[in-house]
Design a protein around this motif. Sequence first.
Motif, mmCIF file in Angstrom:
data_model
loop_
_atom_site.group_PDB
_atom_site.id
_atom_site.type_symbol
_atom_site.label_atom_id
_atom_site.label_comp_id
_atom_site.label_asym_id
_atom_site.label_seq_id
_atom_site.Cartn_x
_atom_site.Cartn_y
_atom_site.Cartn_z
ATOM 1 N N PHE A 16 -14.240 9.814 14.614
ATOM 2 C CA PHE A 16 -13.053 10.312 14.632
ATOM 3 C C PHE A 16 -12.198 9.576 13.330
ATOM 4 O O PHE A 16 -10.947 9.550 13.388
ATOM 5 C CB PHE A 16 -12.154 9.896 15.863
ATOM 6 C CG PHE A 16 -12.393 10.872 16.770
ATOM 7 C CD1 PHE A 16 -11.730 12.034 17.169
ATOM 8 C CD2 PHE A 16 -13.584 10.511 17.686
ATOM 9 C CE1 PHE A 16 -11.919 12.994 18.094
ATOM 10 C CE2 PHE A 16 -13.862 11.431 18.813
ATOM 11 C CZ PHE A 16 -13.159 12.639 19.140
ATOM 12 N N ALA A 17 -12.966 9.232 12.439
ATOM 13 C CA ALA A 17 -12.439 8.218 11.140
ATOM 14 C C ALA A 17 -11.839 9.163 10.424
ATOM 15 O O ALA A 17 -12.462 10.631 10.442
ATOM 16 C CB ALA A 17 -13.487 7.663 10.349
ATOM 17 N N PRO A 18 -10.784 9.162 9.776
ATOM 18 C CA PRO A 18 -10.078 10.221 8.951
ATOM 19 C C PRO A 18 -11.216 10.753 7.840
ATOM 20 O O PRO A 18 -11.930 9.837 7.255
ATOM 21 C CB PRO A 18 -8.990 9.384 8.133
ATOM 22 C CG PRO A 18 -9.115 8.078 8.408
ATOM 23 C CD PRO A 18 -10.156 7.918 9.738
ATOM 24 N N GLU A 56 -8.313 -3.263 3.172
ATOM 25 C CA GLU A 56 -9.049 -2.940 4.629
ATOM 26 C C GLU A 56 -9.476 -4.290 5.054
ATOM 27 O O GLU A 56 -9.282 -4.629 6.101
ATOM 28 C CB GLU A 56 -9.866 -2.146 4.415
ATOM 29 C CG GLU A 56 -9.321 -0.648 4.135
ATOM 30 C CD GLU A 56 -10.424 0.252 4.258
ATOM 31 O OE1 GLU A 56 -10.347 1.624 4.375
ATOM 32 O OE2 GLU A 56 -11.728 -0.204 3.926
ATOM 33 N N VAL A 57 -10.294 -4.922 4.135
ATOM 34 C CA VAL A 57 -10.637 -6.282 4.579
ATOM 35 C C VAL A 57 -9.824 -7.331 4.985
ATOM 36 O O VAL A 57 -9.867 -7.838 5.915
ATOM 37 C CB VAL A 57 -11.951 -6.785 3.669
ATOM 38 C CG1 VAL A 57 -12.617 -7.863 4.000
ATOM 39 C CG2 VAL A 57 -12.909 -5.753 3.204
ATOM 40 N N HIS A 61 0.869 -1.360 -0.016
ATOM 41 C CA HIS A 61 0.135 0.042 0.141
ATOM 42 C C HIS A 61 0.910 1.205 0.008
ATOM 43 O O HIS A 61 0.555 2.242 -0.671
ATOM 44 C CB HIS A 61 -0.910 -0.069 1.138
ATOM 45 C CG HIS A 61 -1.525 1.327 1.489
ATOM 46 N ND1 HIS A 61 -2.847 1.669 0.705
ATOM 47 C CD2 HIS A 61 -1.316 2.193 2.266
ATOM 48 C CE1 HIS A 61 -2.905 2.809 1.167
ATOM 49 N NE2 HIS A 61 -2.248 3.128 2.241
ATOM 50 N N LEU A 62 1.977 1.133 0.754
ATOM 51 C CA LEU A 62 2.941 2.355 0.812
ATOM 52 C C LEU A 62 3.606 2.571 -0.331
ATOM 53 O O LEU A 62 3.767 3.927 -0.562
ATOM 54 C CB LEU A 62 3.893 2.202 2.119
ATOM 55 C CG LEU A 62 3.138 2.292 3.511
ATOM 56 C CD1 LEU A 62 4.295 1.908 4.396
ATOM 57 C CD2 LEU A 62 2.288 3.683 3.970
ATOM 58 N N LEU A 63 3.737 1.348 -1.074
ATOM 59 C CA LEU A 63 4.518 1.562 -2.383
ATOM 60 C C LEU A 63 3.409 1.784 -3.528
ATOM 61 O O LEU A 63 4.046 1.811 -4.760
ATOM 62 C CB LEU A 63 5.662 0.565 -2.686
ATOM 63 C CG LEU A 63 6.520 0.415 -1.712
ATOM 64 C CD1 LEU A 63 7.242 -0.916 -1.863
ATOM 65 C CD2 LEU A 63 7.573 1.391 -1.911
ATOM 66 N N LYS A 102 -6.120 3.631 10.429
ATOM 67 C CA LYS A 102 -6.333 4.919 10.498
ATOM 68 C C LYS A 102 -5.282 5.737 9.998
ATOM 69 O O LYS A 102 -5.402 6.679 9.196
ATOM 70 C CB LYS A 102 -6.419 5.448 11.915
ATOM 71 C CG LYS A 102 -6.654 6.866 12.127
ATOM 72 C CD LYS A 102 -7.197 7.417 13.537
ATOM 73 C CE LYS A 102 -7.531 8.735 13.482
ATOM 74 N NZ LYS A 102 -6.482 9.385 14.318
ATOM 75 N N LYS A 103 -3.998 5.423 10.299
ATOM 76 C CA LYS A 103 -2.579 5.866 9.910
ATOM 77 C C LYS A 103 -2.631 6.106 8.362
ATOM 78 O O LYS A 103 -2.309 6.751 7.619
ATOM 79 C CB LYS A 103 -1.691 5.457 10.567
ATOM 80 C CG LYS A 103 -1.082 5.986 11.865
ATOM 81 C CD LYS A 103 -0.700 7.424 11.701
ATOM 82 C CE LYS A 103 -0.832 8.099 12.969
ATOM 83 N NZ LYS A 103 -0.797 9.683 12.811
ATOM 84 N N LEU A 104 -2.849 4.715 7.753
ATOM 85 C CA LEU A 104 -2.543 4.725 6.313
ATOM 86 C C LEU A 104 -3.819 4.933 5.428
ATOM 87 O O LEU A 104 -3.688 5.268 4.339
ATOM 88 C CB LEU A 104 -2.041 3.082 6.122
ATOM 89 C CG LEU A 104 -0.769 2.780 6.742
ATOM 90 C CD1 LEU A 104 -0.606 1.304 6.631
ATOM 91 C CD2 LEU A 104 0.412 3.760 6.362
#
Lengths: 542, 542
Positions: free
Chosen positions: B525-527, B253-254, A41-43, B241-243
């Motif tokens: 508080f979700a992004p 996500e799933v 995901h980050l890449l 949350k961060k990504l």
Amino acid sequence: MDQAIISVVRKLQMVNTSDHNSVVSINIFVALLCASIVIGHLLEESRWMNESITALLIGVCAGVIILLTTGGKSSHLFVFSEDLFFIYVLPPIIFNAGFQVKKKQFFRNFITIMLFGAIGTLVSCTIISLGVIQFFKKLDIGTLDIGDYLAIGAIFAATDSVCTLQVLNQDDTPLLYSLVFGEGVVNDATSVVLFNAIQSFDLTHINTRSAFQFIGNFLYLFFTSTLLGVIAGLLSAYIIKKLYFGRHSTDREVAIMVLMAYLSYMLAELFYLSGILTVFFCGIVMSHYTWHNVTESSRVTTKHTFATLSFVAEIFIFLYVGMDALDIEKWRFVKGSPGTSVAASAMLMGLIMAGRAAFVFPLSFLTNLAKKSPTEKISIKQQVIIWWAGLMRGAVSMALAYNQFTRSGHTQLRENAIMITSTITVVLFSTVVFGLMTKPLIRLLLPHAKHTTNHILSDPSTPKSLSQPLLEEGQQDSYADLGGPTVPRPGSLRALLTTPTHTVHYYWRKFDDAFMRPVFGGRGFAPFVPGSPTERSVRGGQ
Amino acid sequence: MDQAIISVVRKLQMVNTSDHNSVVSINIFVALLCASIVIGHLLEESRWMNESITALLIGVCAGVIILLTTGGKSSHLFVFSEDLFFIYVLPPIIFNAGFQVKKKQFFRNFITIMLFGAIGTLVSCTIISLGVIQFFKKLDIGTLDIGDYLAIGAIFAATDSVCTLQVLNQDDTPLLYSLVFGEGVVNDATSVVLFNAIQSFDLTHINTRSAFQFIGNFLYLFFTSTLLGVIAGLLSAYIIKKLYFGRHSTDREVAIMVLMAYLSYMLAELFYLSGILTVFFCGIVMSHYTWHNVTESSRVTTKHTFATLSFVAEIFIFLYVGMDALDIEKWRFVKGSPGTSVAASAMLMGLIMAGRAAFVFPLSFLTNLAKKSPTEKISIKQQVIIWWAGLMRGAVSMALAYNQFTRSGHTQLRENAIMITSTITVVLFSTVVFGLMTKPLIRLLLPHAKHTTNHILSDPSTPKSLSQPLLEEGQQDSYADLGGPTVPRPGSLRALLTTPTHTVHYYWRKFDDAFMRPVFGGRGFAPFVPGSPTERSVRGGQ
């Protein structure tokens, strides 16, 4: 029967609870899967990387660490099992491919896709087999018989077009996307069926009769497997339409869909058919009929559940292949003669490129002859991309190679070890080197189209909003088509010959709307319950 | 490590592909699962039946047919494996229980639920153990030691409240529902932890010190397992949350949520903790934080995927128990002395009823003392329903009994065979007879509430529409609570003592909003990404 299962259960018991080491292995493997997903995901935004390469490289790194930790004994957590692969990992990927395929594009280009996928794979297999027979004699590899040579052809005819599909955009280049995607799936199924046919066939006495038997066997497998998948899919559609589960529970619908898909696969195994083909067509039928008979929640759930399963299975494979690449046991035999292994791998890469070129360009030429409009023809740049897309070799090749040249992941014969290491080399080289070059190459060849790099791997049509894509699809796919100006009505024999796919597609739509949909449901024919959430989408689509 | 796995893989190979018989078994079993779902759906409206009883009866019928087909040799397709059960079947059920639990009700009644679930199970176990020690001596059963007697206590302390939950309505009787549901889950976890503690403990020399060790061990397992589950859940919330995966892919996500949940379970196994407790709390934390950080599609998908897994696992268990009920091997020993087995079963049923009455009514009385408002007190009719709800015995009892009295599903000792057949009798009798009486009984005791019979088993809050329940929940659960008139602010020590749960809940909300949610996300508080689908539901909730 019971005894066999008891012993498995005992072993599983040992592995899963008593054997603490394997709990450690599973923990590490699951953690690596999570890491691959997060790092992939980050890449995402990177110009070169994609999820497959990331997982492969993480696998190699993990392999190195395990190799160092165990003092050079082993580089993997599990021994590769082609059964684990063919029974648990591949079916969700193939089912999802069938489930998510854009059916309109797929069936419009059905003949081209079948040409590339089935005939192309046969051509590729033949050329690789012949080349290997020719060149491997010059290398000092050992004793491989005719069955091995043909198997090598089938092994290296199995492509892995995931890398390219991640880069291509379904909306900008629909023809190209559907050709590459469709060919990839049909190729997977064809090479597995071909491989099984080769393995189960007595190749010591080849004559005309046995060759025809071989072809007959191949066609029988192909058609009965397809039929079984279609029947299973239609049955699920009929059950869900008749009972209309959604009135009570989304979970029942989802459970029935998943269980019926699995049942179709197991039934194929029961009748000694090709489960891969069966689940693929079951997926297509389920997405065409069953999926439209369920509630909106079930639609979202099944779509993403199948996509997620397929996504995790793909990462699983690449992670595994990466870890297995460093397996000491196989490289031991190669140490003595590194030149032979490098030569064999290079030769195979060359044959793969030649074998693919040998059918992509001639078959594209043939297909172009049958098309009238220039926009429907496959341009030379597109042909190069199609050729390139099928150069990568992946998990299917690995699994078939293990099946042919090892016993439960182990081998003691030098020639077999060389074939395994060559396969690993070809898979790693083609996935990493060709994979890294794919994005730049496609940017170069298709500069006009905008390339969305954040297209996702297994589910390119993941809805950003819930109801919108359903409506959109409904409008675009189902009704605009019927008798619209884009479908040429067959006026003459010439038209029938030059536009066979369109004509087939047109008659299929008529048949589908007149007979199939009223019985099995499908878009616009789902049971209508006032006030239910389907009301909106169904009526909205009309 | 590898060797063990290789042999499993070999066996699996044998079972899955080579051994055609087991392909047949899997096909039949999957087909039976489908049949149970379809027939369960058709009988939905019936006054007496429910899904568990349907699956159980289908299992018994299938068992009879298999028994006749195989000429009386065997009645099941697989041998019951408590490992299969504890590793693959139970975790999804428990995780889903944590994931779908209405947290507000659960934590409001936390102390009552823990009283019933933990203390109640201990009381029940003690009474059953003492009763068995007392009465079994009079029956001619054989040599059971003190460990066996205590294990019997734990086995029959494990309740199965699914039947009752299907009939109760979450909206009409929220207190009752949350008590029965919460007690059921805590009871499962407690009895499994208790059973493991009994099995791993040297019971030949019992003194004060070892008793304290036992209690210390039990508490250590309870709290570290809970902590691990909470940490795994928070980690998944933090990562997502961060990504903010949703930007790119729902599938990621799933996949991360499912893999992290599984990882939490495997980590608990790694550290020799209770995986059941870990996944339960992981489920609670994931539904409180992680679930709100993902896209709307992911929310729908995870909610229904977990519910479906749990649903299928429950049907799987009852189907299996039904098929296993007729296993000849165990009944062979009983044939000689049918009276003994019947007497043992009847005695166990009596002890179960007495053991449950011994804690439900006293603990309800205690709880009522601490409540001021009469609406919060547990009425005598509700106490009877709580008592009744825990009389059924199900899959957990079966699995524990197999674990204690057989080796891989087989036994050659008479006393063990009698215990297994008694367990089967108790499970069948309580599920079918008590199960059939549940609907009429609750109609009798709670005539004022409307009873929706088409409430579904594993997911009582399945959304009929997609966005509505999310909004609804958001309004009802998150904000209406904070400082609202229903929460009494603790003005004095007396208030603190009489309304401890409300006070704990109130301070937890303050802490949650001030520290936890800003870090781990959660509702509100979700992004926030402009234009994303979360915009609607998040803002709508505020």
